[in-house]
Write a protein that holds these residues in place. Structure first.
Motif, PDB file in Angstrom:
ATOM      1  N   ALA A   1       0.834  -1.207   0.000  1.00 58.52           N
ATOM      2  CA  ALA A   1       0.000   0.000   0.000  1.00 58.52           C
ATOM      3  C   ALA A   1       0.865   1.252   0.000  1.00 58.52           C
ATOM      4  O   ALA A   1       0.586   2.209  -0.729  1.00 58.52           O
ATOM      5  CB  ALA A   1      -0.942  -0.013   1.207  1.00 58.52           C
ATOM      6  N   ASN A   2       1.926   1.247   0.771  1.00 56.47           N
ATOM      7  CA  ASN A   2       2.792   2.431   0.826  1.00 56.47           C
ATOM      8  C   ASN A   2       3.591   2.622  -0.455  1.00 56.47           C
ATOM      9  O   ASN A   2       3.846   3.766  -0.851  1.00 56.47           O
ATOM     10  CB  ASN A   2       3.683   2.375   2.062  1.00 56.47           C
ATOM     11  N   GLN A   3       3.973   1.552  -1.120  1.00 55.05           N
ATOM     12  CA  GLN A   3       4.636   1.696  -2.421  1.00 55.05           C
ATOM     13  C   GLN A   3       3.676   2.307  -3.435  1.00 55.05           C
ATOM     14  O   GLN A   3       4.058   3.177  -4.222  1.00 55.05           O
ATOM     15  CB  GLN A   3       5.149   0.346  -2.924  1.00 55.05           C
ATOM     16  N   LEU A   4       2.423   1.883  -3.396  1.00 55.74           N
ATOM     17  CA  LEU A   4       1.418   2.447  -4.304  1.00 55.74           C
ATOM     18  C   LEU A   4       1.151   3.909  -3.979  1.00 55.74           C
ATOM     19  O   LEU A   4       1.071   4.751  -4.878  1.00 55.74           O
ATOM     20  CB  LEU A   4       0.121   1.632  -4.248  1.00 55.74           C
ATOM     21  N   ARG A   5       1.043   4.227  -2.708  1.00 55.85           N
ATOM     22  CA  ARG A   5       0.823   5.621  -2.307  1.00 55.85           C
ATOM     23  C   ARG A   5       2.020   6.493  -2.672  1.00 55.85           C
ATOM     24  O   ARG A   5       1.877   7.696  -2.854  1.00 55.85           O
ATOM     25  CB  ARG A   5       0.509   5.701  -0.821  1.00 55.85           C
ATOM     26  N   GLY A   6       3.184   5.869  -2.821  1.00 54.04           N
ATOM     27  CA  GLY A   6       4.392   6.593  -3.211  1.00 54.04           C
ATOM     28  C   GLY A   6       4.549   6.744  -4.720  1.00 54.04           C
ATOM     29  O   GLY A   6       5.550   7.293  -5.184  1.00 54.04           O
ATOM     30  N   GLY A   7       3.598   6.225  -5.499  1.00 60.77           N
ATOM     31  CA  GLY A   7       3.630   6.433  -6.940  1.00 60.77           C
ATOM     32  C   GLY A   7       3.757   5.186  -7.790  1.00 60.77           C
ATOM     33  O   GLY A   7       3.703   5.276  -9.023  1.00 60.77           O
ATOM     34  N   ALA A   8       3.962   4.029  -7.181  1.00 64.78           N
ATOM     35  CA  ALA A   8       4.036   2.790  -7.970  1.00 64.78           C
ATOM     36  C   ALA A   8       2.669   2.511  -8.595  1.00 64.78           C
ATOM     37  O   ALA A   8       1.629   2.901  -8.056  1.00 64.78           O
ATOM     38  CB  ALA A   8       4.468   1.614  -7.094  1.00 64.78           C
ATOM     39  N   ARG A   9       2.667   1.843  -9.733  1.00 68.66           N
ATOM     40  CA  ARG A   9       1.425   1.440 -10.402  1.00 68.66           C
ATOM     41  C   ARG A   9       1.103  -0.001 -10.012  1.00 68.66           C
ATOM     42  O   ARG A   9       2.008  -0.827  -9.881  1.00 68.66           O
ATOM     43  CB  ARG A   9       1.569   1.544 -11.915  1.00 68.66           C
ATOM     44  N   LEU A  10      -0.172  -0.293  -9.870  1.00 68.26           N
ATOM     45  CA  LEU A  10      -0.627  -1.628  -9.473  1.00 68.26           C
ATOM     46  C   LEU A  10      -0.993  -2.455 -10.693  1.00 68.26           C
ATOM     47  O   LEU A  10      -1.860  -2.079 -11.482  1.00 68.26           O
ATOM     48  CB  LEU A  10      -1.846  -1.522  -8.545  1.00 68.26           C
ATOM     49  N   LEU A  11      -0.303  -3.566 -10.842  1.00 66.29           N
ATOM     50  CA  LEU A  11      -0.562  -4.542 -11.897  1.00 66.29           C
ATOM     51  C   LEU A  11      -0.985  -5.834 -11.214  1.00 66.29           C
ATOM     52  O   LEU A  11      -0.296  -6.312 -10.308  1.00 66.29           O
ATOM     53  CB  LEU A  11       0.700  -4.764 -12.721  1.00 66.29           C
ATOM     54  N   VAL A  12      -2.132  -6.394 -11.615  1.00 77.51           N
ATOM     55  CA  VAL A  12      -2.694  -7.576 -10.964  1.00 77.51           C
ATOM     56  C   VAL A  12      -2.773  -8.711 -11.976  1.00 77.51           C
ATOM     57  O   VAL A  12      -3.165  -8.497 -13.129  1.00 77.51           O
ATOM     58  CB  VAL A  12      -4.096  -7.274 -10.382  1.00 77.51           C
ATOM     59  N   THR A  13      -2.388  -9.916 -11.554  1.00 70.16           N
ATOM     60  CA  THR A  13      -2.389 -11.055 -12.471  1.00 70.16           C
ATOM     61  C   THR A  13      -3.794 -11.445 -12.889  1.00 70.16           C
ATOM     62  O   THR A  13      -4.024 -11.763 -14.052  1.00 70.16           O
ATOM     63  CB  THR A  13      -1.697 -12.281 -11.856  1.00 70.16           C
ATOM     64  N   ASN A  14      -4.734 -11.454 -11.967  1.00 75.49           N
ATOM     65  CA  ASN A  14      -6.121 -11.807 -12.287  1.00 75.49           C
ATOM     66  C   ASN A  14      -7.028 -11.302 -11.177  1.00 75.49           C
ATOM     67  O   ASN A  14      -6.566 -11.057 -10.067  1.00 75.49           O
ATOM     68  CB  ASN A  14      -6.298 -13.315 -12.492  1.00 75.49           C
ATOM     69  N   SER A  15      -8.298 -11.154 -11.499  1.00 71.16           N
ATOM     70  CA  SER A  15      -9.224 -10.573 -10.522  1.00 71.16           C
ATOM     71  C   SER A  15     -10.179 -11.587  -9.913  1.00 71.16           C
ATOM     72  O   SER A  15     -11.143 -11.201  -9.256  1.00 71.16           O
ATOM     73  CB  SER A  15     -10.018  -9.437 -11.171  1.00 71.16           C
ATOM     74  N   ASP A  16      -9.917 -12.873 -10.092  1.00 76.27           N
ATOM     75  CA  ASP A  16     -10.775 -13.890  -9.471  1.00 76.27           C
ATOM     76  C   ASP A  16     -10.736 -13.747  -7.954  1.00 76.27           C
ATOM     77  O   ASP A  16      -9.659 -13.721  -7.355  1.00 76.27           O
ATOM     78  CB  ASP A  16     -10.289 -15.299  -9.822  1.00 76.27           C
ATOM     79  N   ASP A  17     -11.910 -13.665  -7.329  1.00 76.54           N
ATOM     80  CA  ASP A  17     -11.972 -13.611  -5.871  1.00 76.54           C
ATOM     81  C   ASP A  17     -11.684 -14.970  -5.249  1.00 76.54           C
ATOM     82  O   ASP A  17     -11.123 -15.070  -4.169  1.00 76.54           O
ATOM     83  CB  ASP A  17     -13.357 -13.143  -5.411  1.00 76.54           C
ATOM     84  N   ASN A  18     -12.120 -16.029  -5.943  1.00 76.76           N
ATOM     85  CA  ASN A  18     -11.920 -17.379  -5.432  1.00 76.76           C
ATOM     86  C   ASN A  18     -12.051 -18.358  -6.586  1.00 76.76           C
ATOM     87  O   ASN A  18     -12.409 -17.976  -7.697  1.00 76.76           O
ATOM     88  CB  ASN A  18     -12.918 -17.701  -4.318  1.00 76.76           C
ATOM     89  N   HIS A  19     -11.731 -19.609  -6.295  1.00 75.77           N
ATOM     90  CA  HIS A  19     -11.982 -20.684  -7.247  1.00 75.77           C
ATOM     91  C   HIS A  19     -12.372 -21.933  -6.465  1.00 75.77           C
ATOM     92  O   HIS A  19     -12.115 -22.018  -5.266  1.00 75.77           O
ATOM     93  CB  HIS A  19     -10.779 -20.930  -8.179  1.00 75.77           C
ATOM     94  N   PRO A  20     -12.996 -22.883  -7.144  1.00 77.43           N
ATOM     95  CA  PRO A  20     -13.432 -24.093  -6.442  1.00 77.43           C
ATOM     96  C   PRO A  20     -12.239 -24.893  -5.923  1.00 77.43           C
ATOM     97  O   PRO A  20     -11.225 -25.025  -6.602  1.00 77.43           O
ATOM     98  CB  PRO A  20     -14.167 -24.887  -7.519  1.00 77.43           C
ATOM     99  N   GLY A  21     -12.388 -25.398  -4.721  1.00 82.15           N
ATOM    100  CA  GLY A  21     -11.350 -26.224  -4.121  1.00 82.15           C
ATOM    101  C   GLY A  21     -11.857 -27.620  -3.843  1.00 82.15           C
ATOM    102  O   GLY A  21     -12.995 -27.962  -4.170  1.00 82.15           O
ATOM    103  N   PRO A  22     -11.024 -28.431  -3.216  1.00 83.88           N
ATOM    104  CA  PRO A  22     -11.406 -29.814  -2.911  1.00 83.88           C
ATOM    105  C   PRO A  22     -12.655 -29.878  -2.031  1.00 83.88           C
ATOM    106  O   PRO A  22     -12.826 -29.076  -1.125  1.00 83.88           O
ATOM    107  CB  PRO A  22     -10.183 -30.361  -2.161  1.00 83.88           C
TER     108      PRO A  22
END
Length: 181
Positions: A90-111
């Protein structure tokens, strides 16, 4: 189509659906994200929140990983995600870094029908903590991952079917590119 979809879901839930996919045809959101960064931002300093395997991959292709003064915070599924790491990111982002996210899935099915938290759940903590929205999301429902899959297959969107486990990302991404899911 509906009958086939019901059969597919039954096999998926039972874990019995198996088909062979050649490794070169697999497009993994986390791997594609680091490859994208190396190709499009070769000198970008990345704070990479990810598994040790993805960390090693990023280093092996020449990404510069840092713990501070990042140009980018790259968020993947991070098994070590905790309050302290959240604060650093969070502090790196507040300092100007850009946020890159691999995927936006909240969850996936598990066992056994369990829910497995995914990267989108981590993003749901990071965005309000930092006040910074993602600059880019590589995986579905965004187009970059599916477009790379089409490129690797030499396929056209109209003649390709997406098989996924999350309608809110997989199906939406497919629909946006004119693919069936």
């Amino acid at each position: 189509t509906m009958k086939l979809r019901g059969v597919f879901q039954a096999f998926l839930i039972a874990g019995a659906l198996q088909f062979k996919v050649e490794p070169q045809h697999l497009v993994l959101a986390a791997e594609h994200t680091t490859d994208y960064m190396r190709r499009d931002h070769p000198h970008g300093r990345m704070l990479l929140a990810a598994t040790p395997v993805l960390q090693r991959h990023a280093l092996s292709i020449g990404c510069e990983l840092v713990k501070a003064q990042a140009d980018f915070v790259v968020l993947a599924l991070d098994p070590h995600f905790n309050r302290a790491r959240l604060g650093v990111m969070a502090n790196q982002l507040r300092g100007g870094a850009r946020l890159l996210v691999t995927n936006s899935d909240d969850n996936h099915p598990g066992p056994g029908g369990a829910v497995m938290p995914e990267t989108g759940a981590l993003m749901a903590a990071l965005v309000p903590a930092s006040g910074v929205a993602p600059w880019r999301i590589i995986g579905k429902p965004g187009p970059l991952l599916l477009e790379e899959g089409l490129r690797r297959l030499g396929a056209q969107a109209a003649s390709t079917i997406v098989i996924g486990d999350n309608p809110s990302t997989d199906a939406l991404g497919a629909l946006q590119l004119g693919m069936r899911c």
